[in-house]
Design a protein around this motif. Structure first.
Motif, PDB file in Angstrom:
ATOM      1  N   SER A   1      -1.609   3.472  -4.916  1.00  0.00           N
ATOM      2  CA  SER A   1      -1.914   2.792  -3.658  1.00  0.00           C
ATOM      3  C   SER A   1      -2.988   3.538  -2.879  1.00  0.00           C
ATOM      4  CB  SER A   1      -0.646   2.660  -2.802  1.00  0.00           C
ATOM      5  OG  SER A   1      -0.211   3.920  -2.358  1.00  0.00           O
ATOM      6  N   THR A   2      -3.702   2.802  -2.060  1.00  0.00           N
ATOM      7  CA  THR A   2      -4.727   3.412  -1.210  1.00  0.00           C
ATOM      8  C   THR A   2      -4.098   4.333  -0.174  1.00  0.00           C
ATOM      9  OG1 THR A   2      -6.099   1.433  -1.496  1.00  0.00           O
ATOM     10  CG2 THR A   2      -6.668   2.918   0.315  1.00  0.00           C
ATOM     11  N   LEU A   3      -2.965   3.908   0.392  1.00  0.00           N
ATOM     12  CA  LEU A   3      -2.296   4.746   1.378  1.00  0.00           C
ATOM     13  C   LEU A   3      -1.872   6.079   0.765  1.00  0.00           C
ATOM     14  CD1 LEU A   3      -1.179   4.911   4.280  1.00  0.00           C
ATOM     15  CD2 LEU A   3       0.942   3.895   3.422  1.00  0.00           C
ATOM     16  N   GLY A   4      -1.340   6.038  -0.446  1.00  0.00           N
ATOM     17  CA  GLY A   4      -0.965   7.279  -1.098  1.00  0.00           C
ATOM     18  C   GLY A   4      -2.161   8.158  -1.404  1.00  0.00           C
ATOM     19  N   PHE A   5      -3.301   7.545  -1.732  1.00  0.00           N
ATOM     20  CA  PHE A   5      -4.516   8.334  -1.934  1.00  0.00           C
ATOM     21  C   PHE A   5      -4.915   9.053  -0.655  1.00  0.00           C
ATOM     22  CE2 PHE A   5      -9.156   8.552  -1.533  1.00  0.00           C
ATOM     23  CZ  PHE A   5      -9.442   9.427  -2.568  1.00  0.00           C
ATOM     24  N   HIS A   6      -4.796   8.369   0.474  1.00  0.00           N
ATOM     25  CA  HIS A   6      -5.086   9.026   1.748  1.00  0.00           C
ATOM     26  C   HIS A   6      -4.128  10.185   1.995  1.00  0.00           C
ATOM     27  CE1 HIS A   6      -7.285   5.271   3.557  1.00  0.00           C
ATOM     28  NE2 HIS A   6      -7.883   5.779   2.503  1.00  0.00           N
TER      29      HIS A   6
END
Length: 523
Positions: free
Chosen positions: A297-302
């Motif tokens: 997920s993008t949130l997890g990448f952040h």
């Protein structure tokens, strides 16, 4: 002297198979060395050896606590075999009882089967009761591990984002309070009631974690201090709530809430004879969610970007303050789900000790599992097994339950210090990969510093300098050693004039071949 031929055909092209050089043996040795070094540097070796050392120290404590073993040491020099046998029996029986209480109770299964046979049963009538009695400890281990794994998944989210969340206890209490209140205060249809209670528990835990996230993002408050203070606030809030009519109903003299309704209870998986409930599937879902969130997920990448390098993430356009708030909110939501599962599936009511040690044990499980989904699942099962097995060990062998806490603390201590573990098993050079290469270079330099010796026949001195050192051309012209490498031409110059032929300039010394081991270890 016969001069070896320099020219020749390439292997496999116009030449015989015998002319082909043999494959270098160093390739296989270097590959084996790289494999062993990668294994030595891996986290798996550290975790396994941490448990080995923790159980060895636990064995010493078991021996010290056993009065019968201490008595055999009183006459050790007269009959040392008695002490050895007593030590072996004490340690093996204690850890055997721990295994029986955590995984499989073989004596209990045998007793159940024998009782059925005496009643005239046979076949499956014997097998099923035996398996039920033998696997009961495993079901208890899974029951204890269920909220522990969910809470550890929430802790792992914050750890991967570089935030040390100590507020697991508070977030779990708030989630349990919210889910428990929905469970006993409302009367809704079955699936709706259960889903609503779980959802409210997640929201309550997320809001409680979001408070620390907001303080971190808006005012820069340290999350360690804020989450610890929120733990105490939640603890006293629960104690206050259990003295009010809203949470205790008509029975205000007892600090417990009414039991949650049947529609809000997590269904039992193996019937009323076991405590294992459907929260086990939620624990498996939490592990999958952790993997998806942090890896897909993008949130997890952040989260991972901020945890790895906040400054680089800020330059990349990621808001570190917003990420800190979302991190603690998501972590709190997962821990709140653990509290909801615990009260709706295992406890079935609210008490002052509903959280137990789950919040702090989840921190240990997340650290032990390296904040990874598979590691957290295995570490949660292991810690739950130590807990259930330790209680059986105390009742069956008389070993204090505190020994389990000692083993858990030792495991964390060893895992937190990988160089200590590698030093104890003789792999200290793994943490200093260039040390052995430096030692070899120092030995070669010391050997090169020894004065060259001349034999009785007047032969040229050998070993007077290192092959990689520059050579003085005047020493070469005076008959000194030009290099310590092997000359394939037997000392004959390419011009054919022998050693007295003048040269256009000083010939460079042949370079020593690079040592692949040095390059590998220096890397």
């Amino acid at each position: 002297m016969t001069t070896p031929s320099v020219s020749g055909t390439a292997p496999g092209v116009g030449g015989s198979v015998a002319d082909a050089p043999p494959p270098p043996a160093e390739d296989a040795e270097s590959a084996l060395a790289r494999t062993l070094q990668s294994l030595a540097r891996s986290d798996l070796l550290v975790v396994v050896m941490a448990f080995v050392f923790a159980f060895l120290i636990g064995s010493v404590l078991i021996v010290i606590a056993d009065e019968d073993v201490r008595a055999t040491f009183g006459y050790f020099f007269a009959r040392p075999g008695d002490a050895v046998v007593a030590v072996w029996q004490s340690v093996t029986q204690a850890y055997g009882a721990m295994f029986r209480g955590a995984v499989f109770d073989a004596p209990g299964a045998a007793r159940a089967a024998e009782s059925v046979r005496e009643a005239g049963g046979s076949g499956t009538y014997v097998l099923l009761p035996a398996l039920t009695a033998g696997l009961r400890p495993l079901t208890e281990t899974l029951t204890i591990a269920t909220p522990l794994i969910i809470a550890a998944a929430g802790m792992a989210v914050s750890f991967r984002a570089g935030l040390f969340n100590i507020g697991g206890t508070g977030q779990l209490i708030v989630g349990a309070m919210a889910a428990g209140y929905i469970g006993f205060a409302l009367d809704l249809p079955g699936v709706v009631h259960l889903l609503l209670a779980l959802l409210v528990g997640v929201i309550a835990g997320g809001l409680w974690g979001g408070i620390a996230g907001f303080l971190k993002a808006r005012f820069g408050a340290n999350e360690v201090i804020s989450t610890i203070m929120l733990n105490w606030i939640a603890t006293y809030l629960l104690a206050f709530a259990l003295k009010t009519a809203a949470f205790t109903g008509a029975n205000q003299s007892q600090p417990t809430s009414p039991s949650v309704g049947e529609n809000a209870q997590l269904p039992l998986l193996l019937g009323t004879g076991f405590r294992l409930h459907a929260g086990l599937f939620l624990a498996a879902g939490a592990v999958v969610l952790l993997w998806w969130l942090m890896s897909r997920s993008t949130l997890g990448f952040h989260f991972r970007a901020v945890g790895s390098n906040p400054r680089a993430a800020r330059f990349a356009g990621i808001s570190t303050s917003r990420t800190a708030f979302l991190t603690l909110a998501v972590a709190g939501g997962l821990v709140g789900l653990a509290g909801a599962v615990h009260v709706l599936g295992t406890e079935r009511r609210l008490t002052e000790g509903v959280a137990g040690n789950i919040g702090f044990d989840a921190i240990t499980v997340a650290l032990l599992g390296r904040s990874g989904p598979v590691g957290i699942a295995l570490a949660g099962l292991l810690f739950a097994g130590l807990s259930t097995g330790g209680r059986f060990m105390e009742t069956n062998q008389g070993v204090p339950l505190d020994l389990v806490s000692v083993i858990q603390v030792l495991v964390v201590l060893f895992i937190a210090a990988p160089p200590l573990v590698r030093t104890l098993i003789g792999l200290r050079h793994v943490d200093h990969p260039g040390a052995s290469a430096r030692v070899r270079r120092a030995l070669r330099a010391r050997t090169a510093a020894v004065p060259a010796t001349v034999d009785a026949s007047g032969a040229a001195p050998v070993g007077g300098h290192r092959a990689e050192d520059p050579v003085d051309p005047r020493a070469a012209s005076d008959g000194g050693p030009a290099s310590d490498g092997d000359d394939p031409t037997g000392g004959v110059t390419p011009s054919g004039g022998g050693g007295d032929a003048p040269s256009a300039g000083p010939a460079p010394a042949p370079e020593r071949g690079a040592d692949p081991t040095d390059a590998q270890e220096d890397a």
